[in-house]
Scaffold this motif. Structure first.
Motif, PDB file in Angstrom:
ATOM      1  N   ARG A 125      50.760  28.459  25.152  1.00  0.00           N
ATOM      2  CA  ARG A 125      49.804  29.082  26.075  1.00  0.00           C
ATOM      3  C   ARG A 125      49.934  28.579  27.504  1.00  0.00           C
ATOM      4  NH1 ARG A 125      44.570  31.675  24.443  1.00  0.00           N
ATOM      5  NH2 ARG A 125      44.874  32.207  22.268  1.00  0.00           N
ATOM      6  N   GLY A 126      50.231  27.297  27.634  1.00  0.00           N
ATOM      7  CA  GLY A 126      50.455  26.728  28.965  1.00  0.00           C
ATOM      8  C   GLY A 126      49.290  26.862  29.933  1.00  0.00           C
ATOM      9  N   SER A 127      48.060  26.813  29.442  1.00  0.00           N
ATOM     10  CA  SER A 127      46.932  27.027  30.351  1.00  0.00           C
ATOM     11  C   SER A 127      46.585  25.773  31.156  1.00  0.00           C
ATOM     12  CB  SER A 127      45.693  27.498  29.590  1.00  0.00           C
ATOM     13  OG  SER A 127      44.973  26.402  29.071  1.00  0.00           O
ATOM     14  N   ALA A 128      46.946  24.596  30.649  1.00  0.00           N
ATOM     15  CA  ALA A 128      46.621  23.328  31.311  1.00  0.00           C
ATOM     16  C   ALA A 128      45.113  23.158  31.524  1.00  0.00           C
ATOM     17  CB  ALA A 128      47.376  23.189  32.647  1.00  0.00           C
ATOM     18  N   GLN A 129      44.315  23.752  30.650  1.00  0.00           N
ATOM     19  CA  GLN A 129      42.862  23.689  30.831  1.00  0.00           C
ATOM     20  C   GLN A 129      42.166  22.728  29.862  1.00  0.00           C
ATOM     21  OE1 GLN A 129      40.976  27.582  30.703  1.00  0.00           O
ATOM     22  NE2 GLN A 129      42.702  28.529  31.721  1.00  0.00           N
TER      23      GLN A 129
ATOM     24  N   LYS B 102      30.428  28.391  34.174  1.00  0.00           N
ATOM     25  CA  LYS B 102      30.522  29.058  32.868  1.00  0.00           C
ATOM     26  C   LYS B 102      31.383  30.319  32.979  1.00  0.00           C
ATOM     27  CE  LYS B 102      26.241  27.322  30.861  1.00  0.00           C
ATOM     28  NZ  LYS B 102      25.804  26.460  32.008  1.00  0.00           N
ATOM     29  N   ALA B 103      32.438  30.201  33.775  1.00  0.00           N
ATOM     30  CA  ALA B 103      33.314  31.346  34.034  1.00  0.00           C
ATOM     31  C   ALA B 103      34.605  31.224  33.229  1.00  0.00           C
ATOM     32  CB  ALA B 103      33.649  31.397  35.522  1.00  0.00           C
ATOM     33  N   ALA B 104      35.188  32.362  32.922  1.00  0.00           N
ATOM     34  CA  ALA B 104      36.505  32.377  32.284  1.00  0.00           C
ATOM     35  C   ALA B 104      37.538  31.894  33.286  1.00  0.00           C
ATOM     36  CB  ALA B 104      36.844  33.790  31.834  1.00  0.00           C
ATOM     37  N   GLN B 105      38.544  31.178  32.778  1.00  0.00           N
ATOM     38  CA  GLN B 105      39.661  30.819  33.645  1.00  0.00           C
ATOM     39  C   GLN B 105      40.944  31.413  33.079  1.00  0.00           C
ATOM     40  OE1 GLN B 105      40.542  26.636  34.383  1.00  0.00           O
ATOM     41  NE2 GLN B 105      42.602  27.217  35.053  1.00  0.00           N
ATOM     42  N   VAL B 106      41.729  32.004  33.943  1.00  0.00           N
ATOM     43  CA  VAL B 106      43.032  32.530  33.549  1.00  0.00           C
ATOM     44  C   VAL B 106      44.083  31.751  34.343  1.00  0.00           C
ATOM     45  CG1 VAL B 106      44.475  34.563  33.293  1.00  0.00           C
ATOM     46  CG2 VAL B 106      41.981  34.791  33.172  1.00  0.00           C
ATOM     47  N   SER B 107      44.952  31.050  33.617  1.00  0.00           N
ATOM     48  CA  SER B 107      45.925  30.168  34.266  1.00  0.00           C
ATOM     49  C   SER B 107      47.269  30.843  34.459  1.00  0.00           C
ATOM     50  CB  SER B 107      46.170  28.923  33.408  1.00  0.00           C
ATOM     51  OG  SER B 107      45.004  28.172  33.273  1.00  0.00           O
ATOM     52  N   GLU B 108      47.908  30.525  35.563  1.00  0.00           N
ATOM     53  CA  GLU B 108      49.295  30.895  35.829  1.00  0.00           C
ATOM     54  C   GLU B 108      49.518  32.412  35.831  1.00  0.00           C
ATOM     55  OE1 GLU B 108      52.202  29.081  33.253  1.00  0.00           O
ATOM     56  OE2 GLU B 108      53.568  28.836  34.928  1.00  0.00           O
ATOM     57  N   THR B 140      44.401  30.762  38.405  1.00  0.00           N
ATOM     58  CA  THR B 140      45.444  30.016  39.113  1.00  0.00           C
ATOM     59  C   THR B 140      46.691  30.892  39.107  1.00  0.00           C
ATOM     60  OG1 THR B 140      46.282  28.848  37.146  1.00  0.00           O
ATOM     61  CG2 THR B 140      44.504  27.774  38.372  1.00  0.00           C
ATOM     62  N   LEU B 141      47.438  30.868  40.203  1.00  0.00           N
ATOM     63  CA  LEU B 141      48.586  31.763  40.368  1.00  0.00           C
ATOM     64  C   LEU B 141      49.900  31.007  40.223  1.00  0.00           C
ATOM     65  CD1 LEU B 141      47.500  33.712  43.580  1.00  0.00           C
ATOM     66  CD2 LEU B 141      46.868  34.168  41.200  1.00  0.00           C
ATOM     67  N   GLN B 142      50.800  31.601  39.468  1.00  0.00           N
ATOM     68  CA  GLN B 142      52.125  30.992  39.343  1.00  0.00           C
ATOM     69  C   GLN B 142      52.816  30.947  40.709  1.00  0.00           C
ATOM     70  OE1 GLN B 142      56.123  32.641  37.773  1.00  0.00           O
ATOM     71  NE2 GLN B 142      54.934  32.103  35.985  1.00  0.00           N
ATOM     72  N   ALA B 143      53.432  29.814  41.004  1.00  0.00           N
ATOM     73  CA  ALA B 143      54.123  29.664  42.287  1.00  0.00           C
ATOM     74  C   ALA B 143      55.168  30.764  42.453  1.00  0.00           C
ATOM     75  CB  ALA B 143      54.789  28.298  42.352  1.00  0.00           C
ATOM     76  N   GLY B 144      55.122  31.446  43.571  1.00  0.00           N
ATOM     77  CA  GLY B 144      56.140  32.449  43.875  1.00  0.00           C
ATOM     78  C   GLY B 144      55.892  33.829  43.282  1.00  0.00           C
ATOM     79  N   ALA B 145      54.852  33.976  42.454  1.00  0.00           N
ATOM     80  CA  ALA B 145      54.611  35.279  41.828  1.00  0.00           C
ATOM     81  C   ALA B 145      54.058  36.302  42.818  1.00  0.00           C
ATOM     82  CB  ALA B 145      53.665  35.139  40.639  1.00  0.00           C
ATOM     83  N   PHE B 146      53.368  35.816  43.826  1.00  0.00           N
ATOM     84  CA  PHE B 146      52.793  36.713  44.838  1.00  0.00           C
ATOM     85  C   PHE B 146      53.248  36.234  46.211  1.00  0.00           C
ATOM     86  CE2 PHE B 146      50.029  36.632  41.186  1.00  0.00           C
ATOM     87  CZ  PHE B 146      49.769  37.978  40.963  1.00  0.00           C
ATOM     88  N   GLY B 147      53.631  37.149  47.053  1.00  0.00           N
ATOM     89  CA  GLY B 147      54.052  36.760  48.395  1.00  0.00           C
ATOM     90  C   GLY B 147      53.642  37.820  49.389  1.00  0.00           C
ATOM     91  N   LEU B 148      53.489  37.421  50.643  1.00  0.00           N
ATOM     92  CA  LEU B 148      53.108  38.376  51.682  1.00  0.00           C
ATOM     93  C   LEU B 148      54.339  39.141  52.157  1.00  0.00           C
ATOM     94  CD1 LEU B 148      50.721  36.148  53.810  1.00  0.00           C
ATOM     95  CD2 LEU B 148      50.068  38.102  52.402  1.00  0.00           C
TER      96      LEU B 148
END
Lengths: 258, 305
Positions: A125-129, B102-108, B140-148
């Motif tokens: 999953r790699g969420s690091a959470q 109490k929010a959902a987190q979506v990583s990377e 949290t955003l994966q490095a380099g996935a989004f760019g201007l």
């Protein structure tokens, strides 16, 4: 001194994955299972900590998942953990990081652990959470992405890895939680006598229902293979031919062999 | 829709990755403001409000305090998304904020599809589409996935943020990477050893191929962690970010962090037994072979020329 290390079983990442029938996770058939690599460093660190303190600390290893995770837990016991707690959950792969962390925090809350170790993330999953969430739920300081760890008189000193080779040195009073990064130490191979000893160690089973008190915060809609967008050339065949083809490409497409 | 972007500041400077947060907000079509623990000497080029807390007072790494400062701004802005980089700073701070809300987190996060967010699974071999069930989502955003698409521009309106915020950690300073004689960032040709080389002795054949091509050799994280190569040879987000004319990845599977460090290479050749390895996504040429056989064969033919 009481220590807890949390580990997860993951598929070997070199596996050929398939999507499951529900289309929301990978299929479990034909996979080789192993300890999450980051967690191996966590187990090694906790065992080293025990060795440095004359064997008095007491190490509990915890894992959540179906019965197959017990095999991996035996490895952690053979590496030097004292007892195992298996939170039995056939549906653990459907749970989000918040639920997984809640289960661990619920287990740990009244046990008086001085330091809790986790991997910095799982390989699947790699969420690091999870580690940070457990710490926050228990009101403990958390140091993440640790590549160097020491403990002395109720305080930990850790180096956390930042980007580009930079590290930050951080101190915290215990009780505390650390999440372990690759390269923290060199995980040991269990010796045969220790594998035999591990068979006699306690491996307690707890039903997940006894520890899970929250509901998920996010849902998985689907899982799929990314579209191949690279469109790069794929070369296969005899090694000698491949070498010739690569030299031809280097000449034609790059200035390297000019 | 509103997004609060959490900029990143290190050793007195704003990090460029902060602009990836701006790009993400644009992709969402969100009205965005920014939170930054930094200083007025290093503000983002950005047309919007920057809630600025002083790094000299609150520390560059003080997650407990930063969480409290950020929560004050969230209370004021009431964003739908709180957006951070998936970096050592971001993945440490994000879960603390998510739990408090109490929010959902979506990583990377690597993409947006309809109302859901796309994240990698199993070293990017698979992708997962997830949907938060909470009103606010921390991402949290994966490095380099989004760019201007264009150079960042603009002057922000600064609003100061301050509070008596404490954290449970004591920051005792940075430790810089060792200075070395090898500078991969300046190399035109890099041949990198991955886990697929199998054993430390095989690093020599990678060094020989690099020499035959007139370049330097690099290493992926597992090779460095195993002690087979020095850290200064490491290519990836926690090592060197390189942009050579030619990059030859030998037995490198292509973990996201590795790709982040080498994807600006002009021409990429990958040698790997696994046709589906993620390195194939960025390779111009993928030779499906065992590095232990192909690398010596290639070196020999290059030397014989």
């Amino acid at each position: 001194m009481k220590l807890l290390v949390c580990i997860k079983q993951v598929p070997d990442m070199e596996s050929r994955f398939k999507v499951d029938s529900a289309g929301t996770w990978y299929a479990e058939s034909d996979l080789a299972w192993r300890m999450n690599e980051y967690d191996e460093y966590a187990v090694e660190q906790v065992v080293q900590l025990k060795e440095q303190h004359g064997g008095s600390p007491d190490i509990t290893v915890l894992s959540i998942g179906p019965d197959r995770v017990k095999e991996m837990m035996k490895k952690a016991l053979a590496m030097g953990c004292d007892r195992g707690v298996h939170v039995k959950d056939d549906e653990s792969h459907r749970k989000d990081s918040f639920e997984i962390a809640s289960i661990i925090a619920e287990f740990a809350k009244d046990k008086g652990f001085d330091v809790i170790f986790t991997g910095m993330q799982s390989q699947d999953r790699g969420s690091a959470q999870v580690g940070v969430l457990v710490a926050e739920m228990l009101g403990l300081p958390a140091v993440t992405t640790v590549v160097d760890f020491s403990f002395d008189e109720g305080a930990i000193t850790a180096k956390r890895e930042l980007e580009g080779g930079l590290k930050a040195i951080v101190k915290a009073r215990t009780p505390a939680l650390v999440t372990c990064q690759l390269g923290l130490n060199t995980p040991r191979y269990p010796t045969l006598p220790n594998i035999m000893k591990a068979k006699k160690k306690e491996l307690l089973s707890v039903e997940v229902g006894e520890l899970l008190k929250v509901e998920e915060l996010l849902t998985t809609e689907k899982i799929y293979f990314p579209e191949k967008k690279g469109g790069g050339l794929i070369l296969e065949g005899d090694v000698g031919d491949l070498a010739d083809q690569l030299i031809k490409i280097l000449k034609e497409k790059t200035g390297v062999l000019a | 829709m509103k997004a609060l972007l959490v900029g990143e500041y290190r050793e007195g400077k704003l990090l460029d990755s902060t602009y990836e947060l701006v790009a993400f907000a644009r992709e969402l079509g969100a009205e965005a403001s920014m939170f930054l623990v930094g200083s007025e000497q290093s503000l983002p080029r950005y047309d919007g409000t920057v809630y600025l807390a002083d790094a000299a007072k609150h520390g560059e790494f003080n997650p407990g305090a930063h969480k409290q400062l950020l929560l004050e701004v969230i209370e004021k802005e009431k964003p739908d998304y709180v957006v951070l980089s998936h970096s050592s700073y971001g993945w440490d701070l994000a879960p603390r904020v998510a739990l408090a809300l109490k929010a959902a987190q979506v990583s990377e996060v690597v993409g947006v599809a309809g109302g859901s967010l796309v994240v990698p699974v199993c070293n990017a071999k698979l992708r997962r589409q997830v949907k938060p069930k909470t009103a606010t989502t921390v991402v949290t955003l994966q490095a380099g996935a989004f760019g201007l698409p264009d150079e960042p521009a603009g002057t922000p309106v600064v609003e100061k943020v301050d509070a008596d915020a404490a954290g449970g950690l004591e920051f005792a300073g940075y430790e810089a990477a060792e200075k070395t004689t090898v500078d991969l960032t300046k190399a035109d040709i890099i041949v990198t050893a991955g886990r697929g080389i199998g054993k430390p002795e095989n690093l020599e054949m990678i060094a020989q191929l690099a020499q035959a091509l007139g370049g330097e050799y690099g290493a992926s994280r597992p090779v460095v962690d195993a002690g087979w190569a020095d850290h200064n040879r490491q290519v990836g987000s926690t090592g060197q970010t390189v942009s050579p004319k030619l990059y030859v990845a030998c037995g490198v599977s292509g973990a996201i962090q590795h790709l982040a460090g080498m994807k600006k290479s002009e021409f990429v050749i990958a040698i790997n037994t696994d046709k589906d390895a993620p390195i194939g996504e960025v390779a111009d040429v993928l030779a499906v072979a065992d590095v232990k056989q192909l690398v010596p064969a290639l070196t020999e033919k290059l030397k014989a020329r």
